[in-house]
Design an enzyme around this catalytic site. Sequence first.
Site, mmCIF file in Angstrom:
data_model
loop_
_atom_site.group_PDB
_atom_site.id
_atom_site.type_symbol
_atom_site.label_atom_id
_atom_site.label_comp_id
_atom_site.label_asym_id
_atom_site.label_seq_id
_atom_site.Cartn_x
_atom_site.Cartn_y
_atom_site.Cartn_z
ATOM 1 N N ASN A 293 -10.566 -2.642 -6.173
ATOM 2 C CA ASN A 293 -9.786 -1.652 -6.930
ATOM 3 C C ASN A 293 -10.431 -1.299 -8.271
ATOM 4 O O ASN A 293 -10.104 -0.276 -8.870
ATOM 5 C CB ASN A 293 -8.341 -2.133 -7.168
ATOM 6 C CG ASN A 293 -7.475 -2.079 -5.920
ATOM 7 O OD1 ASN A 293 -6.530 -2.844 -5.777
ATOM 8 N ND2 ASN A 293 -7.777 -1.168 -5.001
ATOM 9 N N ARG B 298 -0.375 9.426 -9.843
ATOM 10 C CA ARG B 298 -0.480 8.154 -9.114
ATOM 11 C C ARG B 298 0.191 7.011 -9.879
ATOM 12 O O ARG B 298 0.804 6.119 -9.302
ATOM 13 C CB ARG B 298 -1.954 7.797 -8.869
ATOM 14 C CG ARG B 298 -2.677 8.738 -7.928
ATOM 15 C CD ARG B 298 -4.147 8.322 -7.790
ATOM 16 N NE ARG B 298 -4.278 6.965 -7.301
ATOM 17 C CZ ARG B 298 -4.148 6.593 -6.027
ATOM 18 N NH1 ARG B 298 -3.908 7.506 -5.118
ATOM 19 N NH2 ARG B 298 -4.280 5.342 -5.669
ATOM 20 N N SER C 182 -7.967 -5.553 4.873
ATOM 21 C CA SER C 182 -8.595 -5.294 3.563
ATOM 22 C C SER C 182 -8.945 -6.583 2.809
ATOM 23 O O SER C 182 -8.723 -6.685 1.601
ATOM 24 C CB SER C 182 -7.681 -4.419 2.690
ATOM 25 O OG SER C 182 -7.382 -3.219 3.341
ATOM 26 N N ASP D 298 0.834 -1.213 0.000
ATOM 27 C CA ASP D 298 0.000 0.000 0.000
ATOM 28 C C ASP D 298 0.866 1.259 0.000
ATOM 29 O O ASP D 298 1.984 1.255 0.523
ATOM 30 C CB ASP D 298 -0.913 -0.024 1.243
ATOM 31 C CG ASP D 298 -2.072 0.942 1.100
ATOM 32 O OD1 ASP D 298 -2.350 1.407 -0.032
ATOM 33 O OD2 ASP D 298 -2.704 1.246 2.123
ATOM 34 N N GLY D 299 0.302 2.330 -0.556
ATOM 35 C CA GLY D 299 0.962 3.632 -0.478
ATOM 36 C C GLY D 299 1.582 4.131 -1.777
ATOM 37 O O GLY D 299 2.267 5.155 -1.772
ATOM 38 N N HIS E 272 2.695 3.596 -8.967
ATOM 39 C CA HIS E 272 2.511 2.173 -9.296
ATOM 40 C C HIS E 272 3.736 1.633 -10.036
ATOM 41 O O HIS E 272 4.159 0.499 -9.818
ATOM 42 C CB HIS E 272 1.250 1.983 -10.141
ATOM 43 C CG HIS E 272 -0.018 2.324 -9.400
ATOM 44 N ND1 HIS E 272 -0.251 1.905 -8.112
ATOM 45 C CD2 HIS E 272 -1.106 3.060 -9.755
ATOM 46 C CE1 HIS E 272 -1.433 2.352 -7.707
ATOM 47 N NE2 HIS E 272 -1.968 3.063 -8.678
ATOM 48 N N ARG F 155 2.154 -5.036 6.073
ATOM 49 C CA ARG F 155 1.393 -4.024 5.345
ATOM 50 C C ARG F 155 2.187 -2.730 5.369
ATOM 51 O O ARG F 155 2.521 -2.221 6.446
ATOM 52 C CB ARG F 155 0.010 -3.794 5.949
ATOM 53 C CG ARG F 155 -0.754 -2.739 5.134
ATOM 54 C CD ARG F 155 -2.199 -2.581 5.516
ATOM 55 N NE ARG F 155 -2.821 -1.663 4.573
ATOM 56 C CZ ARG F 155 -4.025 -1.774 4.061
ATOM 57 N NH1 ARG F 155 -4.794 -2.775 4.415
ATOM 58 N NH2 ARG F 155 -4.488 -0.889 3.205
ATOM 59 N N GLY G 213 0.096 5.502 -4.342
ATOM 60 C CA GLY G 213 -0.501 6.791 -4.717
ATOM 61 C C GLY G 213 0.056 7.919 -3.863
ATOM 62 O O GLY G 213 0.419 8.995 -4.377
HETATM 63 C C1 FPP Z 1 -1.762 0.256 -3.438
HETATM 64 O O1 FPP Z 1 -1.367 1.572 -3.489
HETATM 65 C C2 FPP Z 1 -1.294 -0.482 -4.569
HETATM 66 C C3 FPP Z 1 -2.067 -1.010 -5.578
HETATM 67 C C4 FPP Z 1 -3.525 -0.924 -5.681
HETATM 68 C C5 FPP Z 1 -1.471 -1.710 -6.694
HETATM 69 C C6 FPP Z 1 -0.270 -2.512 -6.364
HETATM 70 C C7 FPP Z 1 0.489 -2.664 -7.562
HETATM 71 C C8 FPP Z 1 1.807 -2.648 -7.653
HETATM 72 C C9 FPP Z 1 2.751 -2.575 -6.538
HETATM 73 C C10 FPP Z 1 2.362 -2.745 -8.979
HETATM 74 C C11 FPP Z 1 3.166 -3.953 -9.241
HETATM 75 C C12 FPP Z 1 2.518 -5.205 -9.270
HETATM 76 C C13 FPP Z 1 2.836 -6.177 -10.141
HETATM 77 C C14 FPP Z 1 2.235 -7.509 -9.933
HETATM 78 C C15 FPP Z 1 3.734 -5.979 -11.271
HETATM 79 P P1 FPP Z 1 -2.496 2.662 -3.525
HETATM 80 O O2 FPP Z 1 -2.708 3.059 -4.939
HETATM 81 O O3 FPP Z 1 -3.704 2.178 -2.818
HETATM 82 O O4 FPP Z 1 -1.806 3.824 -2.734
HETATM 83 P P2 FPP Z 1 -2.539 4.935 -1.860
HETATM 84 O O5 FPP Z 1 -3.220 4.227 -0.723
HETATM 85 O O6 FPP Z 1 -1.403 5.782 -1.394
HETATM 86 O O7 FPP Z 1 -3.481 5.658 -2.765
#
Ligand code: FPP
Length: 234
Positions: free
Chosen positions: A60, A25, A187, A12-13, A29, A179, A15
């Site tokens: 998501n 964002r 989650s 997580d994190g 990723h 996490r 974004g």
């Molecule tokens: C959470 O961060 C992350 C995700 C929803 C996607 C996870 C994907 C990757 C790490 C990319 C790589 C994966 C593969 C399999 C190649 P968030 O967007 O929820 O962050 P936030 O909570 O700060 O908004």
Amino acid sequence: MNIPNHVAIIMDGNGRWAKERGLKRSEGHKEGAKALEKLAIHAKELGIKVLSVFAFSTDNFKRSKEEVDYLMNLFVTYFNEKLNKVIDNNVKIVFSGRKENLRKDVLEAMDNVTKRTKDNTDCILNICFNYDGQQEIVDASLRVSKDLKDGKLKEVDLNKEKFYQYLYQDLPPIDLLIRTGKEHRLSSFMLYQSTYAELYFVDTYFPDFLEKDLEDAIDYYNTIDRRFGNVKTD
Ligand code: FPP
């Protein structure tokens, strides 16, 4: 040092990592994907046998079309070509989750990487994708019920261990669940498998969670006396 057999990460994190840097964002990723690549190789080097990661939850899909499209394109690129270093490290890649609502090119890329790595033996990278842990238990229950009806399973043979075979992947229980990104919740991630997992929450955003941070989590794991409901005998 005692190396956990099965480590799981809620990544997580991404974004917030990007936002703090004034980036989109999607950049978060992209960096998250690079971090995962390094972690998977390091996990294998440390002797971890299974690494499960939460790449995309069914929820998501509620995100903007732009973000979902970006993530799907990123996954296709990773599954088709960018995971070569991981694959060269004898890592087998499997997926947990539902196939429905996934684009054809995404399904093909998943299929491709599954086939390419099926004989790898050092470590399993279980990518939870279009995944929801409660749904996994419901889906497993439906499969149990079908096998009971078809006579392939007897009620007396069903127990907690046997139930693992009905989950999306038959993997060992999680020993250490990490996490990143400040939140303290599961989650709906691998609920059945994390019954006795040690939980490790870290503020670091996922793109900044690197090899040393994985080692710190394992150090924490080593400080814990795992009793599985028993009492300490000394
Ligand atoms: C959470 O961060 C992350 C995700 C929803 C996607 C996870 C994907 C990757 C790490 C990319 C790589 C994966 C593969 C399999 C190649 P968030 O967007 O929820 O962050 P936030 O909570 O700060 O908004």
